[in-house]
Write an enzyme that holds these catalytic residues in place. Sequence first.
Site, PDB file in Angstrom:
ATOM      1  CE1 TYR A  72      37.559  -0.058   4.856  1.00  0.00           C
ATOM      2  CE2 TYR A  72      37.187   0.909   6.952  1.00  0.00           C
ATOM      3  CZ  TYR A  72      36.913  -0.190   6.109  1.00  0.00           C
ATOM      4  OH  TYR A  72      35.975  -1.146   6.531  1.00  0.00           O
ATOM      5  CG  PHE A 124       9.179  -0.444  -2.320  1.00  0.00           C
ATOM      6  CD1 PHE A 124       8.569  -0.067  -3.406  1.00  0.00           C
ATOM      7  CD2 PHE A 124      10.386  -0.924  -2.141  1.00  0.00           C
ATOM      8  CE1 PHE A 124       9.276  -0.359  -4.548  1.00  0.00           C
ATOM      9  CE2 PHE A 124      11.112  -1.223  -3.314  1.00  0.00           C
ATOM     10  CZ  PHE A 124      10.317  -0.996  -4.615  1.00  0.00           C
ATOM     11  CG  ASP A 125       8.870  -4.725  -3.991  1.00  0.00           C
ATOM     12  OD1 ASP A 125       9.452  -3.464  -3.966  1.00  0.00           O
ATOM     13  OD2 ASP A 125       9.294  -5.014  -5.224  1.00  0.00           O
ATOM     14  CG  ASP A 215      10.538   3.665   1.826  1.00  0.00           C
ATOM     15  OD1 ASP A 215      11.463   4.274   1.214  1.00  0.00           O
ATOM     16  OD2 ASP A 215      10.155   2.651   1.559  1.00  0.00           O
ATOM     17  CB  ALA A 217      12.438   6.040  -2.236  1.00  0.00           C
ATOM     18  CE  LYS A 258      13.928   3.558  -6.189  1.00  0.00           C
ATOM     19  NZ  LYS A 258      13.201   3.187  -4.989  1.00  0.00           N
ATOM     20  CG  HIS A 450       8.493  -8.578  -8.942  1.00  0.00           C
ATOM     21  ND1 HIS A 450       8.350  -7.280  -9.826  1.00  0.00           N
ATOM     22  CD2 HIS A 450       9.420  -8.376  -8.041  1.00  0.00           C
ATOM     23  CE1 HIS A 450       9.116  -6.602  -8.795  1.00  0.00           C
ATOM     24  NE2 HIS A 450       9.649  -7.131  -8.076  1.00  0.00           N
TER      25      HIS A 450
HETATM   26  C1  PLP Z   1      13.245   1.735  -4.321  1.00  0.00           C
HETATM   27  C2  PLP Z   1      12.703   1.729  -3.201  1.00  0.00           C
HETATM   28  C3  PLP Z   1      12.965   1.106  -2.084  1.00  0.00           C
HETATM   29  C4  PLP Z   1      14.224   0.319  -2.037  1.00  0.00           C
HETATM   30  O1  PLP Z   1      15.333   0.906  -2.337  1.00  0.00           O
HETATM   31  P1  PLP Z   1      16.506   0.471  -3.476  1.00  0.00           P
HETATM   32  O2  PLP Z   1      17.524   1.512  -3.502  1.00  0.00           O
HETATM   33  O3  PLP Z   1      15.904  -0.108  -4.442  1.00  0.00           O
HETATM   34  O4  PLP Z   1      17.001  -0.817  -2.456  1.00  0.00           O
HETATM   35  C5  PLP Z   1      12.547   1.222  -0.811  1.00  0.00           C
HETATM   36  N1  PLP Z   1      11.294   1.986  -0.805  1.00  0.00           N
HETATM   37  C6  PLP Z   1      10.608   2.800  -1.875  1.00  0.00           C
HETATM   38  C7  PLP Z   1       9.624   3.502  -1.602  1.00  0.00           C
HETATM   39  C8  PLP Z   1      11.103   2.711  -3.112  1.00  0.00           C
HETATM   40  O5  PLP Z   1      10.922   3.074  -4.157  1.00  0.00           O
END
Ligand code: PLP
Length: 459
Positions: A72, A124-125, A215, A217, A258, A450
């Site tokens: 844990y 990102f969304d 961000d 990813a 990603k 969406h």
């Molecule tokens: C996928 C993504 C996110 C969100 O990540 P999740 O793991 O799907 O929650 C944030 N920003 C970008 C650029 C992404 O491609």
Amino acid sequence: MKLPYAEPYKIKVVEPLRRSTRREREQWITEANHNLFKLRSDQVFIDLLTDSGTGAMSHHQWSEMMLGDESYAGSTSYFKLKEVINDLLGMPLFVPTHQGRAAENVLFSAMVREGDMVPGNAHFDTTKGHIEFRRATAVDCTINEASKTTLYHPFKGNIDLNKLEKVFRSHPKEKIPLCIITVTCNTSGGQPVSMQNIRDVSALCKQYGIPVFFDAARFAENAYFIKMREKEYADHTIPEVVREMFSYVDGATMSCKKDAIVNIGGFLACRDKALFDKISMYCILYEGYLTYGGLAGRDLAAVAQGLKEGCDFFYLESRIEQAAYLGKLLKEYGIAYQEPPGGHAIFVDAKKMLPHIPKEEFQAQTLAVELYLEGGVRAVEIGTLLADRDPCTGENRYPQLELLRLAIPRRVYTNNHIEYVAACLGNIYQRREKITKGFRITKEAPIMRHFTVELERAQ
Ligand SMILES: *Cc1c(COP(=O)(O)O)cnc(C)c1O
């Protein structure tokens, strides 16, 4: 002759795919209310819905899974990951989270308040969702070139410094909790941000006293583009480029689904101890204790290994060249897409493909349904459905671009699959004038609609 790229791995396990008939697909897509998220995956032949969490792990990652420590607190897998994040990204502090949006939730809970402005390059969304959910505003400062799909620009993810400075000048500092640079910029087509731009944005943010976050990813894909397109980095290794990129920011949210090539996971990294303490409280509240953050120990271990593999030059070359290959084939069929090809996906210009469908009938979604019907290929709309309604006026927001994203999972599909997808789109392009009706919404959620929207064919 120069030898072509080739995947630096071979296939050890295969997962069978079933091909369906057009008749079956017509029935399935109707049952799914013309929303491709509602299809069962066994109703899909080639799944380009997303590259998120859909990659193939290496046998090194699978063996790390077996070594995962499920304690844990103080799991050795956590310390493995901590070491990689520190060595590779130069970020001393981090908390794991169950995925990228969870890292956003934790970070924004600590930083973003009602009425705030959060500038960046086409958020990102989920990022935008988390900002707007807090009644703050995401301000898109992407360079104008990004919205011209056929125009070549090596770094279409770049932030326009004038637009950014305008935000800084027209709001008090307290109202701008942070600036977010998304690398690569998913929303504008998987387009990279140059090192020069990262450096300039960072300097401008510093001048105005605004923290800047990645961000992150697709940080490794971004690093590959910097190495290939920014002359002074041609001789740098990917880890060197990555390290410099992160040296300009105060922290990062990461979706490990990603570029860490795992099926689930995320983290939030930063440098500032005071911020880390704040973040820690929200991490415990929303995700879990600081050394696991909503993940199993084995997931942390797979992320640690995946981060390293994601920064391998030959892997990145084969990945990004595969996306470029899809682009090349589409071009031969005469199909327009966001150029140059992005790192993880090709974004087909649906406005150019279906100009006779009115935007009120969702051109990119119409193309998505058509591609599924044609060959069982699942892609995703990046257009009006994704853009949601304006939270103030309740009107549809019509983005400049109506794109169909063909996202390529990591280490999953061969170039034969890519050729199949291109041929499907080629067929649709040939009969495009016969597609005369788009869709209308019958049911939608107020935010991030969406995923769950229901549609019927327009009359
Ligand atoms: C996928 C993504 C996110 C969100 O990540 P999740 O793991 O799907 O929650 C944030 N920003 C970008 C650029 C992404 O491609």
